[in-house]
Design an enzyme around this catalytic site. Structure first.
Site, PDB file in Angstrom:
ATOM      1  N   HIS A 176       0.818  -1.218   0.000  1.00 34.17           N
ATOM      2  CA  HIS A 176       0.000   0.000   0.000  1.00 34.17           C
ATOM      3  C   HIS A 176       0.849   1.264   0.000  1.00 34.17           C
ATOM      4  CE1 HIS A 176      -3.672  -2.263   1.759  1.00 34.17           C
ATOM      5  NE2 HIS A 176      -3.598  -2.322   0.447  1.00 34.17           N
ATOM      6  N   ARG A 283      -8.700  -7.618 -15.036  1.00 30.87           N
ATOM      7  CA  ARG A 283      -8.488  -8.673 -14.033  1.00 30.87           C
ATOM      8  C   ARG A 283      -9.802  -8.795 -13.272  1.00 30.87           C
ATOM      9  NH1 ARG A 283      -3.160  -5.903 -13.481  1.00 30.87           N
ATOM     10  NH2 ARG A 283      -1.497  -7.442 -13.733  1.00 30.87           N
ATOM     11  N   GLU A 420       2.239 -17.112 -19.641  1.00 36.70           N
ATOM     12  CA  GLU A 420       2.906 -16.693 -18.411  1.00 36.70           C
ATOM     13  C   GLU A 420       3.586 -17.854 -17.682  1.00 36.70           C
ATOM     14  OE1 GLU A 420      -0.032 -14.765 -15.931  1.00 36.70           O
ATOM     15  OE2 GLU A 420      -1.524 -16.302 -16.300  1.00 36.70           O
ATOM     16  N   ASP A 444       4.399 -13.016 -14.317  1.00 33.47           N
ATOM     17  CA  ASP A 444       4.512 -14.427 -13.958  1.00 33.47           C
ATOM     18  C   ASP A 444       5.557 -15.145 -14.792  1.00 33.47           C
ATOM     19  OD1 ASP A 444       2.785 -15.080 -11.786  1.00 33.47           O
ATOM     20  OD2 ASP A 444       1.110 -14.506 -13.072  1.00 33.47           O
ATOM     21  N   CYS A 491       1.038  -7.796 -21.376  1.00 31.86           N
ATOM     22  CA  CYS A 491       0.270  -7.067 -20.360  1.00 31.86           C
ATOM     23  C   CYS A 491       0.965  -7.051 -19.007  1.00 31.86           C
ATOM     24  CB  CYS A 491      -1.143  -7.632 -20.251  1.00 31.86           C
ATOM     25  SG  CYS A 491      -1.166  -9.354 -19.759  1.00 31.86           S
TER      26      CYS A 491
HETATM   27  C1  PEP Z   1       1.305 -11.192 -15.523  1.00 31.72           C
HETATM   28  O1  PEP Z   1       1.504 -12.268 -14.944  1.00 31.72           O
HETATM   29  O2  PEP Z   1       2.200 -10.574 -16.145  1.00 31.72           O
HETATM   30  C2  PEP Z   1      -0.041 -10.568 -15.501  1.00 31.72           C
HETATM   31  C3  PEP Z   1      -0.317  -9.521 -16.239  1.00 31.72           C
HETATM   32  O3  PEP Z   1      -0.962 -11.103 -14.668  1.00 31.72           O
HETATM   33  P1  PEP Z   1      -1.008 -10.858 -13.084  1.00 31.72           P
HETATM   34  O4  PEP Z   1      -0.018  -9.778 -12.754  1.00 31.72           O
HETATM   35  O5  PEP Z   1      -2.408 -10.503 -12.781  1.00 31.72           O
HETATM   36  O6  PEP Z   1      -0.611 -12.204 -12.556  1.00 31.72           O
HETATM   37 MG    MG Z   2      -0.134 -13.434 -14.241  1.00 28.54          MG
END
Ligand code: PEP
Ligand code: MG
Length: 557
Positions: A176, A283, A420, A444, A491
């Site tokens: 946070h 998400r 990922e 990930d 992403c």
């Molecule tokens: C990622 O893993 O890069 C992703 C965009 O998903 P999250 O961060 O929600 O795991």
């Molecule tokens: Mg992810």
């Protein structure tokens, strides 16, 4: 990037033995003191929750709930009734609760401990008449603040007028405090170890938030180069924001869609001004967490419809529920897993709870068929590691009432995969013909490729998405996606750094999805990118052996 003088912050210690009830005060009077303090904290939090940033406002709303929670209130009341002062009672009750929450095996509740400590700290500040705020609010201009950690309470007293940068021995980028610092525009580096607390105060220092470096007593030349870089970045932001609503096309004429990542309905407030071309990652966990039952199909349709009505552009990419790992939900009691990131997460969990998968697919199919919806629904499947998972999702989709294969052929509904897990990247050529797009989740992908837990600050520096091992997997994914002629988006957080865009484009990425404040910057980076130069850069990056070498290729000066 911030430049200033070092200042080590030590929170005022809570009085270990605050005065006990004086003979002249009664439990009734102490209780009244507590209620007065609580009212003041409540007013303070209500004021703070008015901030124009949904993520930050939510933190203060949660703190208001904790403030009024019976667990806390009843424990304070009982202690006061035993003849203890309001301050001691508050200190005892809040530290007991902190301990209780810290000991819970449920990650979600355990992470609330820091919020309880924060609320306790606010109450004590009023009850003891001492103000931590005084120390923080009185910092001289151009301070580089060094601390073990800061609570959100501390962070709300900081001002970008006085604090040039923050360096924390502990903490993590998604805590946070980091969110608050980002919203204040203060550069912050965390998890650097407690050696920083022994640096002599008053020394000149540079906080380089881009590279995660603290430079103490820089020489003239280095200082000058940082001053210039800072000015260049500022100028870049100003130009970028003036063009943010225009399409982004590379110097060699390739249009690149710059989408936005959304984590909640409230995030939609920010995106209109960002200039995003569409939503590249919704998400959906926010719809499923902090409740006792999953949302019904109708409720989900309503939520997605609301987003679609407010979104820019045509593309609405909705990621199927990615529960597990560091994101548990209460009504899906996962077995206690010793390695939850390697456990039942994302599509694995959905396939174990087919009713959840069916309901979410049903809601998305229904939205795509609504006559008022004129865009494209992209369904994104998280945590794919096996080709059978793709077959299973497509089978379930086929069985959804109202869904017909033509919807996909007509492009109203698309199915794509999060790449990922390294296995998915390695098999990208096998899965590409089955789907309509790829979205590479580098947060990930870096964690799993480098076997470095993304929430553990001790290994955070290992998990660089610029590591050539990760870049090779991205290249492999792009090659397979390009052969299958499907869009390939990134992403993960790395896509939000405009200096990385040429590398990603050179590797074959065709779209990106980033946090709202990064949209104008990345669009500007697209406009400055030349395809041939980007491909040469990517080829050089793939020949390196270390993330640092890639970093040097991106920042040659
Ligand atoms: C990622 O893993 O890069 C992703 C965009 O998903 P999250 O961060 O929600 O795991
Ligand atoms: Mg992810």
């Amino acid at each position: 990037m911030g430049i200033g003088r070092l200042y080590t912050y030590t929170p005022l210690p809570h009085p270990t033995q605050p005065r006990d009830v004086e003979p002249s005060t009664s439990p009734a009077q102490e209780w009244q003191r507590y209620l007065d303090a609580r009212q003041k904290v409540d007013d303070e939090l209500a004021q703070l929750a008015k901030i124009d940033n949904s993520l930050v406002a939510d933190i203060f709303r949660v703190h208001q709930e904790i403030l009024h929670d019976r667990l806390l209130t009843d424990a304070v009341r009982a202690a006061i009734d035993r003849g203890i002062s309001a301050a001691t009672a508050t200190q005892q009750a809040s530290s007991d609760l902190v301990q209780m929450f810290q000991n819970l095996s449920d990650d979600y509740f355990a992470s609330r401990a820091v919020d309880i400590r924060d609320v306790g700290q606010r109450l004590l500040a009023h009850l003891n008449g001492v103000s931590l705020a005084r120390q923080l609010a009185a910092l001289p201009p151009n301070t580089v603040l060094l601390a073990e950690d800061l609570t959100p309470f501390d962070a709300t007293h900081l001002s970008s007028d006085s604090v040039a940068g923050i360096v924390l021995a502990g903490s993590a980028p998604t805590a946070h405090t980091a969110i608050l610092a980002r919203s204040l525009g203060i550069p912050l580096i965390c998890g650097v170890g407690s050696a920083i607390l022994h640096l002599p105060p008053g020394q000149l220092a540079i906080v380089d938030g881009l590279q995660g470096r603290l430079i103490v007593e820089p020489d003239e030349e280095l200082l000058e180069s940082y001053v210039q870089t800072r000015q260049r970045l500022l100028a870049f932001r100003i130009t970028a924001e003036s063009h943010s609503h225009e399409a982004a096309t590379t110097l060699d004429g390739r249009r690149v869609l710059v989408h936005v990542n959304i984590n909640s309905q409230e995030d939609m407030l920010q995106i209109a001004s960002s200039g995003a071309d569409g939503i590249g990652l919704l998400r959906t966990e926010y719809l499923f967490q902090e409740r006792t039952t999953p949302p019904a199909v109708e409720e989900q349709i309503e939520a997605y419809r609301l987003i679609s009505q407010q979104m820019p552009g045509e593309i609405l990419t909705v990621r199927l529920l990615d529960i597990g790992g560091d994101k548990p939900v209460r009504y899906l009691p996962q077995m206690t897993e010793s390695n939850p990131f390697l456990g039942v997460r994302g599509i694995r969990l959905l396939l174990q709870h087919p009713e959840l998968l069916r309901d979410q697919l049903q809601a998305l199919v229904s939205l795509s068929l609504e006559s008022s919806f004129t865009g494209v629904v992209r369904i994104l499947v998280p945590m794919v590691s096996k080709i059978v998972e793709v077959y299973r999702v497509l089978e379930v989709l086929d069985s959804i009432p109202g869904y017909r294969e033509e919807h996909r052929r007509e492009g109203r509904l698309q199915v794509g995969l999060m790449i990922e897990v390294p296995a998915a990247a390695l098999l990208a050529d096998r899965v590409a013909p089955l789907v309509d797009f790829f979205s590479i989740g580098t947060n990930d992908l870096a964690q799993y490729t480098l076997a470095a837990d993304r929430v553990n600050s001790a290994v955070a520096s290992l998990a660089s998405p610029l590591d050539p091992s990760v870049l090779r997997l991205i290249a492999m994914t792009c090659q397979a996606g390009n052969v299958a002629e499907i869009p390939i988006s990134i992403c993960g957080e790395m896509a939000g750094d405009p200096s990385i865009f040429p590398l990603l484009f050179g590797l074959g990425v065709t779209e990106v999805s980033v946090v709202a404040p990064a949209v104008p910057l990345v669009k500007e980076a697209v406009r400055q990118t030349d395809g041939d130069a980007a491909r040469r850069l990517a080829a050089n990056a793939l020949r390196t052996s270390r993330a640092q070498e890639v970093h040097r290729l991106l920042h040659p000066e």
